[in-house]
Each structure stands twice: as structure tokens, then as C-alpha cells.
Design a protein around this motif. Structure first.
Motif, PDB file in Angstrom:
ATOM      1  N   THR A 178       9.705   5.472   6.037  1.00 44.13           N
ATOM      2  CA  THR A 178       8.027   5.353   6.602  1.00 44.13           C
ATOM      3  C   THR A 178       7.718   5.204   7.970  1.00 44.13           C
ATOM      4  N   VAL A 179       6.352   4.905   7.930  1.00 45.30           N
ATOM      5  CA  VAL A 179       5.539   4.970   9.277  1.00 45.30           C
ATOM      6  C   VAL A 179       5.926   3.820   9.960  1.00 45.30           C
ATOM      7  N   GLY A 180       6.336   3.274  10.996  1.00 47.64           N
ATOM      8  CA  GLY A 180       6.310   2.500  11.829  1.00 47.64           C
ATOM      9  C   GLY A 180       5.373   1.792  11.967  1.00 47.64           C
ATOM     10  N   ASP A 181       5.498  -0.235  12.103  1.00 50.30           N
ATOM     11  CA  ASP A 181       4.187  -1.209  12.352  1.00 50.30           C
ATOM     12  C   ASP A 181       3.546   0.082  14.120  1.00 50.30           C
ATOM     13  N   GLN A 182       4.376   0.268  14.923  1.00 48.74           N
ATOM     14  CA  GLN A 182       3.504   0.397  15.767  1.00 48.74           C
ATOM     15  C   GLN A 182       2.600   1.884  15.377  1.00 48.74           C
ATOM     16  N   GLU A 183       3.179   2.493  15.251  1.00 48.96           N
ATOM     17  CA  GLU A 183       2.237   3.817  15.025  1.00 48.96           C
ATOM     18  C   GLU A 183       1.285   3.721  14.225  1.00 48.96           C
ATOM     19  N   VAL A 184       0.854   2.089  13.159  1.00 50.93           N
ATOM     20  CA  VAL A 184       0.423   2.192  12.309  1.00 50.93           C
ATOM     21  C   VAL A 184      -0.458   1.271  12.747  1.00 50.93           C
ATOM     22  N   GLU A 185      -0.372   0.387  14.303  1.00 48.53           N
ATOM     23  CA  GLU A 185      -1.281  -0.169  15.076  1.00 48.53           C
ATOM     24  C   GLU A 185      -2.029   0.983  15.138  1.00 48.53           C
ATOM     25  N   GLU A 186      -1.322   2.151  16.408  1.00 44.49           N
ATOM     26  CA  GLU A 186      -2.619   2.815  17.190  1.00 44.49           C
ATOM     27  C   GLU A 186      -3.218   3.805  16.521  1.00 44.49           C
ATOM     28  N   LEU A 187      -2.594   4.340  15.255  1.00 42.51           N
ATOM     29  CA  LEU A 187      -3.362   5.217  14.231  1.00 42.51           C
ATOM     30  C   LEU A 187      -4.658   4.631  13.304  1.00 42.51           C
ATOM     31  N   SER A 188      -4.740   3.110  13.212  1.00 40.70           N
ATOM     32  CA  SER A 188      -6.286   2.218  12.362  1.00 40.70           C
ATOM     33  C   SER A 188      -6.613   2.346  14.033  1.00 40.70           C
ATOM     34  N   GLN A 189      -6.386   2.361  15.369  1.00 44.11           N
ATOM     35  CA  GLN A 189      -7.760   2.460  16.472  1.00 44.11           C
ATOM     36  C   GLN A 189      -8.548   4.109  16.008  1.00 44.11           C
ATOM     37  N   ARG A 190      -8.422   4.909  16.034  1.00 42.21           N
ATOM     38  CA  ARG A 190      -8.580   6.023  15.924  1.00 42.21           C
ATOM     39  C   ARG A 190      -9.079   6.084  13.817  1.00 42.21           C
ATOM     40  N   HIS A 191      -8.855   5.377  12.865  1.00 42.42           N
ATOM     41  CA  HIS A 191      -7.759   6.463  11.730  1.00 42.42           C
ATOM     42  C   HIS A 191      -8.917   4.860  10.753  1.00 42.42           C
ATOM     43  N   THR A 192     -10.279   4.925  10.201  1.00 44.86           N
ATOM     44  CA  THR A 192     -11.017   4.222   9.681  1.00 44.86           C
ATOM     45  C   THR A 192     -10.407   3.294   8.372  1.00 44.86           C
ATOM     46  N   LEU A 193      -9.567   2.195   7.853  1.00 43.72           N
ATOM     47  CA  LEU A 193      -9.385   1.446   6.696  1.00 43.72           C
ATOM     48  C   LEU A 193      -9.824   1.877   5.580  1.00 43.72           C
ATOM     49  N   HIS A 194      -9.622   2.486   4.629  1.00 39.36           N
ATOM     50  CA  HIS A 194     -10.002   2.100   3.020  1.00 39.36           C
ATOM     51  C   HIS A 194      -8.875   2.002   2.362  1.00 39.36           C
ATOM     52  N   LYS A 195      -9.268   0.624   1.876  1.00 38.75           N
ATOM     53  CA  LYS A 195      -8.524   0.208   0.105  1.00 38.75           C
ATOM     54  C   LYS A 195      -9.243   0.265  -1.195  1.00 38.75           C
ATOM     55  N   LEU A 196      -8.836   1.032  -1.838  1.00 37.42           N
ATOM     56  CA  LEU A 196      -9.090   2.055  -3.146  1.00 37.42           C
ATOM     57  C   LEU A 196      -9.420   0.964  -4.402  1.00 37.42           C
ATOM     58  N   THR A 197     -10.350   0.420  -4.161  1.00 37.21           N
ATOM     59  CA  THR A 197     -10.903  -0.467  -5.077  1.00 37.21           C
ATOM     60  C   THR A 197     -11.618  -0.148  -6.395  1.00 37.21           C
ATOM     61  N   GLY A 198     -11.625  -0.923  -7.467  1.00 37.60           N
ATOM     62  CA  GLY A 198     -12.808  -0.183  -8.905  1.00 37.60           C
ATOM     63  C   GLY A 198     -11.947  -0.899  -9.406  1.00 37.60           C
ATOM     64  N   PRO A 199     -13.180  -0.992 -11.107  1.00 44.72           N
ATOM     65  CA  PRO A 199     -12.531  -0.985 -12.481  1.00 44.72           C
ATOM     66  C   PRO A 199     -11.444  -0.289 -13.040  1.00 44.72           C
ATOM     67  N   ALA A 200     -11.356  -0.870 -13.878  1.00 45.30           N
ATOM     68  CA  ALA A 200      -9.823  -0.008 -14.608  1.00 45.30           C
ATOM     69  C   ALA A 200     -10.848   1.199 -15.138  1.00 45.30           C
ATOM     70  N   GLY A 201     -10.065   2.949 -14.767  1.00 45.84           N
ATOM     71  CA  GLY A 201     -10.632   3.554 -15.209  1.00 45.84           C
ATOM     72  C   GLY A 201     -11.377   4.351 -14.258  1.00 45.84           C
ATOM     73  N   THR A 202     -11.160   3.763 -12.899  1.00 45.51           N
ATOM     74  CA  THR A 202     -11.381   4.191 -11.438  1.00 45.51           C
ATOM     75  C   THR A 202     -10.832   5.562 -10.861  1.00 45.51           C
ATOM     76  N   ILE A 203     -11.335   6.971 -11.337  1.00 49.43           N
ATOM     77  CA  ILE A 203     -10.256   7.758 -10.237  1.00 49.43           C
ATOM     78  C   ILE A 203     -10.126   8.535  -9.102  1.00 49.43           C
ATOM     79  N   SER A 204      -9.145   9.004  -7.750  1.00 48.35           N
ATOM     80  CA  SER A 204      -9.284   8.787  -6.892  1.00 48.35           C
ATOM     81  C   SER A 204      -8.293   9.519  -6.615  1.00 48.35           C
ATOM     82  N   ALA A 205      -8.484  10.614  -5.618  1.00 47.22           N
ATOM     83  CA  ALA A 205      -7.347  11.240  -4.952  1.00 47.22           C
ATOM     84  C   ALA A 205      -6.939  11.535  -3.177  1.00 47.22           C
ATOM     85  N   PHE A 206      -5.729  12.024  -3.281  1.00 42.75           N
ATOM     86  CA  PHE A 206      -5.512  11.812  -1.663  1.00 42.75           C
ATOM     87  C   PHE A 206      -4.889  12.925  -1.243  1.00 42.75           C
ATOM     88  N   HIS A 207      -3.942  12.736  -0.111  1.00 40.16           N
ATOM     89  CA  HIS A 207      -3.546  14.342   0.145  1.00 40.16           C
ATOM     90  C   HIS A 207      -1.993  13.360   0.606  1.00 40.16           C
TER      91      HIS A 207
END
Length: 266
Positions: A178-207
């Protein structure tokens, strides 16, 4: 379209495709997943209560509908465009968050598992996610920190854990790496959080190196997401000890489906 998706994927670490799975194909996939969920198979993983289905693995290896799904030209084209090589299916899984019972997935990077456990040489793989249910803010959507994939594998004490643990530890709410809570808190200061919501059938890709998680589903709305991981055939793992249904041993490039009728404009 592929150019735009590839560019967003490379810069942000994720992209949402303009196409959606057709209603007919979505219905077929959901029917197959429902049937598999009722089976007594090692591919079926349960929550801590031992009775609520949490995930299914390797369904493309024994189910015809899922086998066709991984061969959709859109998916194969995108994978090959991003990876720069023919691609094969490294993993296939369905993560289910049942209403009120769906546990969280902690913050992590997929490549930590693939590199440490399987010896995947590089992060030249990609995940395609398909919403099989409507995904909202409140039923545990996949959430990512945009651009965090450019940081590579983030050092974490959990990465020092010895390999060879039960593979179920890699798919439970208590993830091995896992990525620790402290690392995530620091990362969230520089990287925008996106929630991948959408209706059934929505397609996304991630690294595979993007930092991501999903919260527990405390709502009455089930949340099911199907994931196909494509890996470059030249990037096959060096030492795989996990079950075949978790890491497909076949590195044969995927052959595109001849007559796909499974997509519709978003």
C-alpha cells in the motif's frame, strides 16, 4: 480519438473514453458475472464475512462472453497504442462492492504487486475499467491521484514484505502493498483527486503506477467494475508463483474480435 485518449493517459495517468459498452453487451456481461458469482470456484473471492462476493478473477479463461470482451478492437487498439507493442491479457478481474457490504480498497499502486510478486520488468501494462453498475460518489468509486504515475513506484515500508504470501492477501481489504496515509496526504497536495464515476457501460483506462483507491460502499447501490489488464508481450513477468487465474500464463497477443457490436457513443 485514440490519440486524445493516449495523450491524456500519458499526462494524467488515466482517461475516460467517449464510447460506452452497448446495452446488449453490458447485459450479457452482467449475466455472466452474476452466474459466475454463484459458482464454487477458486476464482471467486469473498469479503471477510466469507459469504459476500468481493471479486472474480480470470473469467476470460472459461467464460465465452468475457473472452469476447477482452478482444474488442477498441481495447486492443488502445493498449497497443499506449504500450507500443502487441498486448496480451495479464489479468482479468471483477471487483464487486455490494450494498452496505462492499469493503474498501486501500491506496496503492498496481505495479508494486506486479513487479514484486511476478517480476514484471517495467510498467508497460495498462488497466481498462468498465462500470457494470452505475458508479456514484457515494458507492465507492475508483479514485485516482492525477499525474502520480509519473513518480514511478513510490517507496513504502510495505514493499519490504516478503513475497510468497497467500495470494488472497493481494486482493483483500488488507492489501499487502500500500501507499501510506502520510504519503497520500502529501501527494494530494500536488495531485488532483479524480473520482471515476459514470453510468453502467462507462469505460476508462489507468496506468499501473497511478496511486488509487476506493472507499467502502455504505450505500444501497451496488458498485461493480470489471478490469482488464493488458501487458506488452515483450514485458512478460520473470517469476510468477501466483495462480493462473490471477496472472494469466499465456503471453500470446490478443486477436481482435472480427465483428464487434459491443460499443455505443457515450
Amino acid at each position: 480519438m485514440l490519440i486524445d485518449a493516449k495523450q491524456q493517459y500519458e499526462t494524467q495517468g488515466f482517461c475516460v473514453l467517449p464510447q460506452r459498452l452497448s446495452d446488449d453487451m453490458l447485459a450479457k456481461v452482467r449475466e455472466s458475472i452474476s452466474e459466475i458469482s454463484q459458482m464454487s470456484r477458486p476464482e471467486v473471492v469473498y469479503e471477510k464475512d466469507g459469504k459476500t462476493v468481493r471479486a472474480l478473477h480470470g473469467c476470460h479463461r472459461f467464460d465465452d462472453v468475457c473472452a469476447d470482451l477482452v478482444r474488442l478492437p477498441l481495447f486492443v487498439d488502445l493498449a497497443e497504442a499506449v504500450l507500443g507493442d502487441p498486448a496480451y491479457v495479464y489479468q482479468f478481474k471483477v471487483n464487486i462492492k455490494n450494498s452496505y457490504d462492499g469493503e474498501k480498497w486501500p491506496w496503492h499502486q498496481d505495479f508494486a504487486f506486479w513487479s514484486i510478486e511476478d517480476g514484471m520488468p517495467a510498467d508497460r501494462a495498462m488497466n481498462i475499467a468498465i462500470n457494470l453498475d452505475d458508479v456514484f460518489d457515494w458507492n465507492g468509486p475508483l479514485q485516482v491521484l492525477a499525474g502520480s504515475h509519473l513518480l514511478g513506484l513510490i517507496p513504502s515500508p510495505s514493499h519490504d514484505a516478503s513475497t510468497g504470501r497467500d495470494w488472497r492477501d493481494h486482493v483483500s481489504a488488507d492489501l499487502t502493498y500500500t501507499v501510506g496515509d502520510q504519503e497520500v496526504e502529501e501527494l494530494s497536495q500536488r495531485h488532483t483527486l479524480h473520482k471515476l464515476t459514470g453510468p453502467a457501460g462507462t469505460i476508462s483506462a489507468f496506468h499501473p503506477n497511478i496511486v488509487h483507491s476506493s472507499a467502502r460502499n455504505t450505500s444501497s447501490d451496488r458498485r461493480t467494475i470489471l478490469y482488464i489488464t493488458y501487458n506488452a508481450v515483450t514485458n512478460s513477468p520473470r517469476h510468477v508463483h501466483r495462480p493462473d487465474f490471477l496472472v494469466d500464463p499465456s503471453v500470446t497477443a490478443v486477436r481482435r474480435l472480427a465483428q464487434p457490436r459491443a460499443l455505443t457513443p457515450a
